[in-house]
Design a protein around this motif. Structure first.
Motif, PDB file in Angstrom:
ATOM      1  N   ASP A   1      43.042  22.336  13.795  1.00  0.00           N
ATOM      2  CA  ASP A   1      42.452  21.960  15.238  1.00  0.00           C
ATOM      3  C   ASP A   1      41.544  21.098  15.386  1.00  0.00           C
ATOM      4  OD1 ASP A   1      43.200  25.400  16.182  1.00  0.00           O
ATOM      5  OD2 ASP A   1      44.417  23.746  16.548  1.00  0.00           O
ATOM      6  N   ARG A   2      40.747  20.881  14.282  1.00  0.00           N
ATOM      7  CA  ARG A   2      39.563  20.127  14.150  1.00  0.00           C
ATOM      8  C   ARG A   2      39.655  18.996  13.213  1.00  0.00           C
ATOM      9  NH1 ARG A   2      35.371  22.638  16.626  1.00  0.00           N
ATOM     10  NH2 ARG A   2      35.644  24.731  17.405  1.00  0.00           N
ATOM     11  N   TRP A   3      40.662  18.954  12.493  1.00  0.00           N
ATOM     12  CA  TRP A   3      40.898  17.776  11.514  1.00  0.00           C
ATOM     13  C   TRP A   3      42.190  17.170  11.913  1.00  0.00           C
ATOM     14  CZ3 TRP A   3      37.694  16.415   7.592  1.00  0.00           C
ATOM     15  CH2 TRP A   3      36.831  17.347   7.187  1.00  0.00           C
ATOM     16  N   ALA A   4      42.169  15.669  11.771  1.00  0.00           N
ATOM     17  CA  ALA A   4      43.392  14.861  11.945  1.00  0.00           C
ATOM     18  C   ALA A   4      43.477  13.910  10.645  1.00  0.00           C
ATOM     19  CB  ALA A   4      43.166  14.059  13.129  1.00  0.00           C
ATOM     20  N   VAL A   5      44.675  13.454  10.404  1.00  0.00           N
ATOM     21  CA  VAL A   5      44.613  12.196   9.586  1.00  0.00           C
ATOM     22  C   VAL A   5      44.925  11.136  10.009  1.00  0.00           C
ATOM     23  CG1 VAL A   5      46.612  11.519   7.846  1.00  0.00           C
ATOM     24  CG2 VAL A   5      46.069  14.088   8.041  1.00  0.00           C
ATOM     25  N   ILE A   6      44.187  10.054   9.672  1.00  0.00           N
ATOM     26  CA  ILE A   6      44.086   8.594  10.122  1.00  0.00           C
ATOM     27  C   ILE A   6      44.856   7.829   8.949  1.00  0.00           C
ATOM     28  CG2 ILE A   6      42.909   6.721  10.577  1.00  0.00           C
ATOM     29  CD1 ILE A   6      40.365   8.534  10.709  1.00  0.00           C
ATOM     30  N   LEU A   7      46.024   7.207   9.464  1.00  0.00           N
ATOM     31  CA  LEU A   7      46.786   6.405   8.740  1.00  0.00           C
ATOM     32  C   LEU A   7      46.565   4.870   8.914  1.00  0.00           C
ATOM     33  CD1 LEU A   7      49.150   5.462   6.605  1.00  0.00           C
ATOM     34  CD2 LEU A   7      50.740   6.127   8.346  1.00  0.00           C
ATOM     35  N   CYS A   8      46.023   3.887   8.150  1.00  0.00           N
ATOM     36  CA  CYS A   8      45.667   2.491   8.353  1.00  0.00           C
ATOM     37  C   CYS A   8      46.997   2.028   7.736  1.00  0.00           C
ATOM     38  CB  CYS A   8      44.540   1.995   7.862  1.00  0.00           C
ATOM     39  SG  CYS A   8      42.728   2.761   8.604  1.00  0.00           S
ATOM     40  N   LYS A   9      47.781   1.183   8.607  1.00  0.00           N
ATOM     41  CA  LYS A   9      49.150   1.014   8.339  1.00  0.00           C
ATOM     42  C   LYS A   9      49.100  -0.222   7.431  1.00  0.00           C
ATOM     43  CE  LYS A   9      51.302   2.984  12.459  1.00  0.00           C
ATOM     44  NZ  LYS A   9      52.088   2.838  13.581  1.00  0.00           N
ATOM     45  N   PRO A  10      50.181  -1.027   6.979  1.00  0.00           N
ATOM     46  CA  PRO A  10      50.224  -1.921   6.182  1.00  0.00           C
ATOM     47  C   PRO A  10      49.697  -3.161   6.648  1.00  0.00           C
ATOM     48  CG  PRO A  10      52.059  -0.746   5.638  1.00  0.00           C
ATOM     49  CD  PRO A  10      51.561  -0.254   6.781  1.00  0.00           C
ATOM     50  N   ASP A  11      49.769  -3.481   8.033  1.00  0.00           N
ATOM     51  CA  ASP A  11      49.219  -4.445   8.737  1.00  0.00           C
ATOM     52  C   ASP A  11      47.872  -4.568   8.672  1.00  0.00           C
ATOM     53  OD1 ASP A  11      49.848  -2.494  10.514  1.00  0.00           O
ATOM     54  OD2 ASP A  11      49.236  -3.846  12.277  1.00  0.00           O
ATOM     55  N   ALA A  12      47.268  -3.380   9.142  1.00  0.00           N
ATOM     56  CA  ALA A  12      45.718  -3.169   8.835  1.00  0.00           C
ATOM     57  C   ALA A  12      45.149  -3.503   7.715  1.00  0.00           C
ATOM     58  CB  ALA A  12      45.290  -1.677   9.333  1.00  0.00           C
ATOM     59  N   VAL A  13      45.830  -3.072   6.589  1.00  0.00           N
ATOM     60  CA  VAL A  13      45.362  -3.484   5.239  1.00  0.00           C
ATOM     61  C   VAL A  13      45.341  -4.707   4.898  1.00  0.00           C
ATOM     62  CG1 VAL A  13      45.807  -3.126   2.813  1.00  0.00           C
ATOM     63  CG2 VAL A  13      46.069  -1.107   4.302  1.00  0.00           C
ATOM     64  N   ASP A  14      46.690  -5.516   5.354  1.00  0.00           N
ATOM     65  CA  ASP A  14      46.859  -7.001   5.015  1.00  0.00           C
ATOM     66  C   ASP A  14      45.986  -7.898   5.734  1.00  0.00           C
ATOM     67  OD1 ASP A  14      50.534  -6.619   4.812  1.00  0.00           O
ATOM     68  OD2 ASP A  14      48.922  -6.315   3.370  1.00  0.00           O
ATOM     69  N   ARG A  15      45.474  -7.405   7.106  1.00  0.00           N
ATOM     70  CA  ARG A  15      44.503  -8.152   7.776  1.00  0.00           C
ATOM     71  C   ARG A  15      42.885  -7.917   7.555  1.00  0.00           C
ATOM     72  NH1 ARG A  15      45.921  -7.392  13.680  1.00  0.00           N
ATOM     73  NH2 ARG A  15      44.052  -9.033  13.978  1.00  0.00           N
ATOM     74  N   GLY A  16      42.626  -7.053   6.656  1.00  0.00           N
ATOM     75  CA  GLY A  16      41.558  -6.610   6.240  1.00  0.00           C
ATOM     76  C   GLY A  16      40.646  -6.002   7.394  1.00  0.00           C
ATOM     77  N   LEU A  17      41.319  -5.241   7.934  1.00  0.00           N
ATOM     78  CA  LEU A  17      40.763  -4.379   9.266  1.00  0.00           C
ATOM     79  C   LEU A  17      40.545  -2.895   9.027  1.00  0.00           C
ATOM     80  CD1 LEU A  17      42.754  -6.061  12.208  1.00  0.00           C
ATOM     81  CD2 LEU A  17      40.559  -6.572  11.466  1.00  0.00           C
ATOM     82  N   VAL A  18      40.849  -2.346   7.764  1.00  0.00           N
ATOM     83  CA  VAL A  18      40.649  -0.880   7.393  1.00  0.00           C
ATOM     84  C   VAL A  18      39.056  -0.696   7.941  1.00  0.00           C
ATOM     85  CG1 VAL A  18      40.817   0.855   5.860  1.00  0.00           C
ATOM     86  CG2 VAL A  18      42.311  -0.852   5.944  1.00  0.00           C
ATOM     87  N   ASP A  19      38.324  -1.324   7.303  1.00  0.00           N
ATOM     88  CA  ASP A  19      36.867  -0.862   7.513  1.00  0.00           C
ATOM     89  C   ASP A  19      36.503  -0.913   9.077  1.00  0.00           C
ATOM     90  OD1 ASP A  19      36.327  -0.485   4.831  1.00  0.00           O
ATOM     91  OD2 ASP A  19      35.568  -2.430   4.743  1.00  0.00           O
ATOM     92  N   VAL A  20      37.088  -1.800   9.551  1.00  0.00           N
ATOM     93  CA  VAL A  20      36.785  -2.132  11.174  1.00  0.00           C
ATOM     94  C   VAL A  20      37.142  -0.835  11.877  1.00  0.00           C
ATOM     95  CG1 VAL A  20      37.053  -3.511  13.239  1.00  0.00           C
ATOM     96  CG2 VAL A  20      36.822  -4.567  10.958  1.00  0.00           C
ATOM     97  N   VAL A  21      38.587  -0.549  11.727  1.00  0.00           N
ATOM     98  CA  VAL A  21      39.222   0.647  12.206  1.00  0.00           C
ATOM     99  C   VAL A  21      38.409   1.763  12.108  1.00  0.00           C
ATOM    100  CG1 VAL A  21      41.278   1.989  12.194  1.00  0.00           C
ATOM    101  CG2 VAL A  21      41.444  -0.443  12.266  1.00  0.00           C
ATOM    102  N   LEU A  22      38.098   1.958  10.769  1.00  0.00           N
ATOM    103  CA  LEU A  22      37.510   3.364  10.594  1.00  0.00           C
ATOM    104  C   LEU A  22      36.224   3.343  11.182  1.00  0.00           C
ATOM    105  CD1 LEU A  22      38.331   3.918   6.675  1.00  0.00           C
ATOM    106  CD2 LEU A  22      39.537   5.101   8.852  1.00  0.00           C
ATOM    107  N   ASP A  23      35.413   2.132  11.275  1.00  0.00           N
ATOM    108  CA  ASP A  23      33.965   2.085  11.670  1.00  0.00           C
ATOM    109  C   ASP A  23      33.997   2.570  13.275  1.00  0.00           C
ATOM    110  OD1 ASP A  23      32.802   1.585   9.579  1.00  0.00           O
ATOM    111  OD2 ASP A  23      32.752  -0.474   9.886  1.00  0.00           O
ATOM    112  N   ARG A  24      35.084   2.143  13.867  1.00  0.00           N
ATOM    113  CA  ARG A  24      35.484   2.270  15.203  1.00  0.00           C
ATOM    114  C   ARG A  24      35.638   3.742  15.621  1.00  0.00           C
ATOM    115  NH1 ARG A  24      37.289  -2.180  18.573  1.00  0.00           N
ATOM    116  NH2 ARG A  24      37.658  -0.547  20.258  1.00  0.00           N
ATOM    117  N   ILE A  25      36.238   4.304  14.925  1.00  0.00           N
ATOM    118  CA  ILE A  25      36.354   5.808  14.901  1.00  0.00           C
ATOM    119  C   ILE A  25      35.196   6.548  14.488  1.00  0.00           C
ATOM    120  CG2 ILE A  25      37.656   7.890  13.705  1.00  0.00           C
ATOM    121  CD1 ILE A  25      40.062   5.971  13.353  1.00  0.00           C
TER     122      ILE A  25
END
Length: 351
Positions: A17-41
């Motif tokens: 109820d209090r945990w979720a899984v975040i999946l940064c997809k291949p396009d996020a990895v390829d575009r170097g956006l994983v850190d940005v996505v996780l920082d936004r969260i």
């Protein structure tokens, strides 16, 4: 080796109820956006931890998209290929998000609409997305929309088992009265399909809509998603490889059994224990089975036990979509024979 517990029992100690899984997809990895996505969260007041980089295996993508794959009437016929092209062998990043009981809804609002062109400013897909559903459809591929988060607690449990592996600590009116019968490759190869269906019809269930098919890999993965997610209960075997070896490219027969509420339990009792050597006389596996769990463990494969029927109404819904296609709902309400018909008269679907 004892029978595994009900799916989900392996994942303990986590309040989904209090945990979720975040999946940064291949396009996020390829575009170097994983850190940005996780920082936004994290910037939204959500705790992010347990970041893990990995290469996606085909079965993981199949399980992640199991609801789409088992509902092919709504999606393109080549959906399995699109999923494989997007994920198999591609790098992804997963992380765990922790928050209050509204964590799932909050994250889904934060990531935005599936189509980045429809995601509002201030959402991750709206601000960072560079693709569209229209472009994806024209290119015969999945839309590239950067990130997925679990829809709800049940999805979080499944996502956790899929991407992290189990053991880490930190429901259908039509289907109440029908079940999917899956005569497995060993039943087909031993010429026992008619015998199995006759035994089921003898219980008073109406057996109809028999179809022979060649199994695609995704169907085995979706059907046995619980074995894949809870695979650490089977350290003696490579479950993804066992499933592909047993099913992919091999022939099975499927049929529908129609009856009254309670049908699922009645049929499961008729099948008998999953280990044929432990199945009682009078059950299908007890009378017709010729394999054993001991032999399967020695040979590092799945036990050959002839037949599967749906566990309950929810499983019947999933089995139906997996083996027939959700677009064939006419089979659920079609007029039925007034009495059971012999095996050679059971109607076959047109192919």
């Amino acid at each position: 080796m004892s029978r595994k517990p009900a799916s989900g029992a392996v994942v303990t100690g986590i309040d989904f109820d209090r945990w979720a899984v975040i999946l940064c997809k291949p396009d996020a990895v390829d575009r170097g956006l994983v850190d940005v996505v996780l920082d936004r969260i994290e910037g939204a007041g959500v705790s992010v931890r347990a970041r893990t980089d990995l290469v996606a295996e085909p079965w993981q993508a199949h399980v992640a998209y199991r609801d789409m794959l088992s509902n092919p009437g709504r999606f393109p016929a080549d959906l399995p290929t699109r999923i494989d092209n997007a994920y198999a062998g591609q790098r992804v990043t997963v992380a765990l998000a922790h928050g209050g009981p509204d964590i799932h809804a909050r994250l889904r609002r934060l990531i935005g609409h599936t189509d980045p062109t429809k995601a509002v400013v201030g959402t991750i897909r709206g601000d960072l997305g560079n693709d569209s559903v229209a472009a994806a459809t024209g290119g015969g591929r999945l839309v590239r929309n950067l990130v997925h988060t679990s829809d709800d607690p049940a999805s979080a449990r499944r996502d956790f088992g899929t991407w992290y592996g189990p053991g880490r600590t930190l429901k259908v009116s039509d289907f109440d009265r029908c079940s999917v019968i899956l005569c497995k490759p060993d039943a087909v190869e031993r010429g026992l399909v008619d015998a199995v269906l006759e035994r089921i019809a003898a219980t008073g269930a109406t057996v109809a809509n028999r179809q022979e098919i060649t199994v695609q890999s995704w169907q085995a993965h979706v059907h046995y998603w619980d074995l894949l997610v809870d695979r650490d209960w089977f350290p003696d075997r490579d479950i993804p490889a066992c499933l592909d070896e047993t099913y992919a490219g091999r022939n099975v027969a499927v049929a529908m059994a129609y009856g009254e509420p309670g049908l699922h339990t009645q049929l499961r009792d008729l099948l008998g224990h999953f280990d044929p050597t432990l199945a009682a006389p009078g059950t299908i596996r007890g009378d017709l089975g010729d394999d054993s769990l001991t032999a399967a463990l020695t040979e590092k494969r799945l036990v050959r036990n002839l037949v599967h029927t749906s566990d309950d109404a929810d499983a019947a819904r999933r089995d139906f979509g997996t083996w027939y296609g959700a677009g064939r709902r006419d089979l659920l309400i079609a007029e039925l024979p007034t009495q059971n018909t012999p095996a050679d008269a059971w109607p076959h679907l047109e192919t």
